[in-house]
Motif scaffolding. Structure first.
Motif, PDB file in Angstrom:
ATOM      1  N   ILE A 114      91.634   4.232 -44.367  1.00 27.49           N
ATOM      2  CA  ILE A 114      91.950   4.309 -45.798  1.00 27.49           C
ATOM      3  C   ILE A 114      92.055   5.751 -46.298  1.00 27.49           C
ATOM      4  N   LYS A 115      91.548   6.699 -45.502  1.00 29.91           N
ATOM      5  CA  LYS A 115      91.662   8.111 -45.865  1.00 29.91           C
ATOM      6  C   LYS A 115      92.988   8.713 -45.416  1.00 29.91           C
ATOM      7  N   ASP A 116      93.718   7.977 -44.588  1.00 28.48           N
ATOM      8  CA  ASP A 116      94.954   8.481 -43.994  1.00 28.48           C
ATOM      9  C   ASP A 116      96.152   7.825 -44.682  1.00 28.48           C
ATOM     10  N   PRO A 117      96.818   8.531 -45.598  1.00 32.78           N
ATOM     11  CA  PRO A 117      97.897   7.917 -46.382  1.00 32.78           C
ATOM     12  C   PRO A 117      99.130   7.540 -45.571  1.00 32.78           C
ATOM     13  N   THR A 142      91.850   2.649 -33.778  1.00 27.72           N
ATOM     14  CA  THR A 142      91.976   3.905 -34.491  1.00 27.72           C
ATOM     15  C   THR A 142      93.406   4.427 -34.416  1.00 27.72           C
ATOM     16  N   ARG A 143      93.695   5.424 -35.244  1.00 24.60           N
ATOM     17  CA  ARG A 143      95.027   6.042 -35.175  1.00 24.60           C
ATOM     18  C   ARG A 143      95.266   6.632 -33.791  1.00 24.60           C
ATOM     19  N   ASP A 148      89.421   1.040 -37.609  1.00 21.71           N
ATOM     20  CA  ASP A 148      88.403   1.989 -38.036  1.00 21.71           C
ATOM     21  C   ASP A 148      88.652   2.193 -39.539  1.00 21.71           C
ATOM     22  N   TYR A 149      88.091   1.302 -40.351  1.00 18.81           N
ATOM     23  CA  TYR A 149      88.462   1.171 -41.762  1.00 18.81           C
ATOM     24  C   TYR A 149      88.264   2.455 -42.558  1.00 18.81           C
ATOM     25  N   GLU A 150      87.113   3.073 -42.425  1.00 15.17           N
ATOM     26  CA  GLU A 150      86.810   4.247 -43.248  1.00 15.17           C
ATOM     27  C   GLU A 150      87.827   5.358 -43.047  1.00 15.17           C
ATOM     28  N   ASN A 151      88.226   5.588 -41.812  1.00 14.90           N
ATOM     29  CA  ASN A 151      89.219   6.629 -41.556  1.00 14.90           C
ATOM     30  C   ASN A 151      90.634   6.158 -41.885  1.00 14.90           C
ATOM     31  N   ARG A 161      95.731  -1.077 -53.470  1.00 11.46           N
ATOM     32  CA  ARG A 161      94.366  -1.045 -52.996  1.00 11.46           C
ATOM     33  C   ARG A 161      94.329  -1.435 -51.520  1.00 11.46           C
ATOM     34  N   LYS A 190      90.407  -4.112 -46.669  1.00 19.32           N
ATOM     35  CA  LYS A 190      89.307  -3.786 -45.786  1.00 19.32           C
ATOM     36  C   LYS A 190      89.536  -4.532 -44.484  1.00 19.32           C
TER      37      LYS A 190
END
Length: 254
Positions: free
Chosen positions: A91-94, A37-38, A86-89, A250, A253
């Motif tokens: 890709i939400k973090d530019p 994770t970040r 933590d892929y979902e988070n 894009r 994943k």
């Protein structure tokens, strides 16, 4: 420095320890599967690398330069080394890739002392990348897969990923199998290909113990203080890809 050192101290996601005077150890424990994770990278992993380097350079001033770093997944289980980002988070973090992930890749890849990855279970995507950023790999001989699965999700590889695969796997057939086919490598395949340096029977504790022993055989290489500089030249293509800050439209994943 006082060890063991949990980071971040408010909510430990990894622990830095020192099995002996010349070996440092980072154990990931962000859950059983050690997702990258970040928070783990920014508040724990990067600071941990700083702690190790600072401690080593302090030892150098005292005339002691032997050193190596071992990185292992959560040793309370035997299934995962790291399950990747933590892929979902992510890709939400530019800013994640440019500000945290890519700098972390560069830091680990060019770390100034020998790094040994103790792969004590599955290493998927960014978890496999982590292991390839290390200088050596000691792996369980049991049930464990290593792979990049982007091709199965229709996602391109980020430039640093592609460059690391090329410079670390080298053989075009192996690179193709890894990047274009998303092949799940088993331990024996990786050993036969020269990607893994040693296989170990047993549990996570056995893999870790073997990695520490392997580290002792390489620790003297840090004394010349050029280990990191040499790697900067060996892996220049990766560093250029990171420094250029190129992004894909894009997100992969991971």
């Amino acid at each position: 420095m006082s060890y063991p050192l949990p980071l971040p101290q408010s909510h430990p996601l990894l622990t830095v320890s020192k099995p002996n005077e010349t070996i440092w150890q980072i154990e990931l424990h962000n859950g059983d599967d050690s997702r990258l994770t970040r928070q783990l990278l920014e508040e724990a992993f990067l600071p941990a690398l700083d702690v190790v380097e600072k401690d080593w350079r302090k030892a150098l001033k005292s005339g002691r330069g032997d050193a190596a770093l071992v990185i292992v997944g959560n040793t309370k289980q035997d299934k995962f080394f790291s399950n990747g980002l933590d892929y979902e988070n992510a890709i939400k973090d530019p800013t994640f890739r440019k500000e945290v992930f890519n700098p972390w890749i560069k830091r680990l890849l060019t770390f100034p002392i020998p790094t040994i990855c103790a792969i004590n279970g599955h290493a998927f995507a960014a978890g496999f990348l982590l292991s390839l950023c290390c200088d050596y790999r000691v792996m369980t001989s049991g049930r464990a897969w290593c792979c990049f699965n982007e091709v199965h999700f229709g996602a391109p590889l980020p430039p640093p990923f592609a460059q690391i695969i090329k410079v670390k796997l080298v053989d075009p057939r192996l690179v193709r199998k890894c990047a274009l086919e998303g092949h799940r490598f088993v331990p024996r395949e990786l050993e036969a290909a020269g990607v893994v340096d040693r296989l170990v029977d047993g549990k996570s504790s056995d893999v870790l113990a073997a990695a520490v022993e392997f580290a002792k055989s390489r620790e003297a290489l840090a004394k010349g203080q050029v280990w990191g500089k040499i790697k900067e030249e060996l892996y220049r293509e990766v560093i250029v890809a990171i420094d250029e800050g190129r992004n894909v439209e894009r997100p992969a994943k991971l």
